[in-house]
Design a protein around this motif. Structure first.
Motif, PDB file in Angstrom:
ATOM      1  N   PHE A  33      45.331  52.493  36.650  1.00  0.00           N
ATOM      2  CA  PHE A  33      46.744  52.457  36.307  1.00  0.00           C
ATOM      3  C   PHE A  33      47.028  51.341  35.305  1.00  0.00           C
ATOM      4  O   PHE A  33      46.514  50.222  35.438  1.00  0.00           O
ATOM      5  CB  PHE A  33      47.595  52.220  37.566  1.00  0.00           C
ATOM      6  N   ALA A  34      47.862  51.648  34.324  1.00  0.00           N
ATOM      7  CA  ALA A  34      48.380  50.648  33.389  1.00  0.00           C
ATOM      8  C   ALA A  34      49.863  50.934  33.175  1.00  0.00           C
ATOM      9  O   ALA A  34      50.241  52.082  32.940  1.00  0.00           O
ATOM     10  CB  ALA A  34      47.631  50.694  32.061  1.00  0.00           C
ATOM     11  N   ALA A  40      51.448  46.131  24.983  1.00  0.00           N
ATOM     12  CA  ALA A  40      52.175  45.030  24.344  1.00  0.00           C
ATOM     13  C   ALA A  40      51.917  43.694  25.040  1.00  0.00           C
ATOM     14  O   ALA A  40      51.753  42.667  24.389  1.00  0.00           O
ATOM     15  CB  ALA A  40      53.671  45.332  24.335  1.00  0.00           C
ATOM     16  N   ASP A  41      51.887  43.709  26.380  1.00  0.00           N
ATOM     17  CA  ASP A  41      51.753  42.464  27.155  1.00  0.00           C
ATOM     18  C   ASP A  41      50.308  42.009  27.309  1.00  0.00           C
ATOM     19  O   ASP A  41      50.039  40.820  27.383  1.00  0.00           O
ATOM     20  CB  ASP A  41      52.365  42.622  28.547  1.00  0.00           C
ATOM     21  N   ILE A  94      47.492  40.563  36.074  1.00  0.00           N
ATOM     22  CA  ILE A  94      46.217  41.272  36.149  1.00  0.00           C
ATOM     23  C   ILE A  94      45.835  41.625  34.717  1.00  0.00           C
ATOM     24  O   ILE A  94      46.531  42.391  34.047  1.00  0.00           O
ATOM     25  CB  ILE A  94      46.320  42.540  37.017  1.00  0.00           C
ATOM     26  N   TYR A  95      44.726  41.055  34.250  1.00  0.00           N
ATOM     27  CA  TYR A  95      44.294  41.217  32.864  1.00  0.00           C
ATOM     28  C   TYR A  95      43.323  42.385  32.725  1.00  0.00           C
ATOM     29  O   TYR A  95      42.146  42.209  32.466  1.00  0.00           O
ATOM     30  CB  TYR A  95      43.681  39.924  32.334  1.00  0.00           C
TER      31      TYR A  95
END
Length: 122
Positions: A33-34, A40-41, A94-95
């Motif tokens: 999931f994204a 953008a972030d 969360i990167y």
């Protein structure tokens, strides 16, 4: 996707991500999931503690009429890097995309008639 409460998690193991319900349901369940703003972030915004999530929701999304859900996330299962960049350590980022097995519950966010988000249990 509403899952049964998982009593094996302490509140310290969990964080939350607020997402429009329609957007979340439209994402393929067989992929990570994204959120909409991920490109953008560069990370996924999260909030530790259900009460803190309610405050955040009301600060930023009270006037947004869409239905929202809270993803309850087991931080120990997240495969991407998690970083706390705020001094209070309440808002982890969360990167990377969120692996689906780290989502332990999806909670519909209740709202009052004026759009105010109401409490829930994580």
């Amino acid at each position: 996707m509403l899952e049964a409460r998982d009593s094996d998690h302490s509140p310290d193991d969990l964080t939350h991500h607020l997402v429009p319900a329609e957007y979340f349901r439209a994402q393929p369940e067989d992929t990570d999931f994204a959120p909409e703003a991920f490109a953008a972030d560069g990370f996924i915004h999260c909030t530790d503690g259900a009460a803190n999530l309610i405050q955040t929701a009301n600060r930023y999304y009270r006037d947004d009429p869409r239905a929202f859900v809270a993803l309850v996330i087991d931080k120990s299962k997240v495969q991407a890097d998690i970083r706390y960049e705020d001094p209070a350590r309440l808002y982890p980022h969360i990167y990377g995309p969120l692996n689906r097995d780290a989502i332990v519950r999806v909670v519909a966010m209740r709202r009052a008639a004026d759009g105010t988000f109401e409490a829930f249990e994580s």
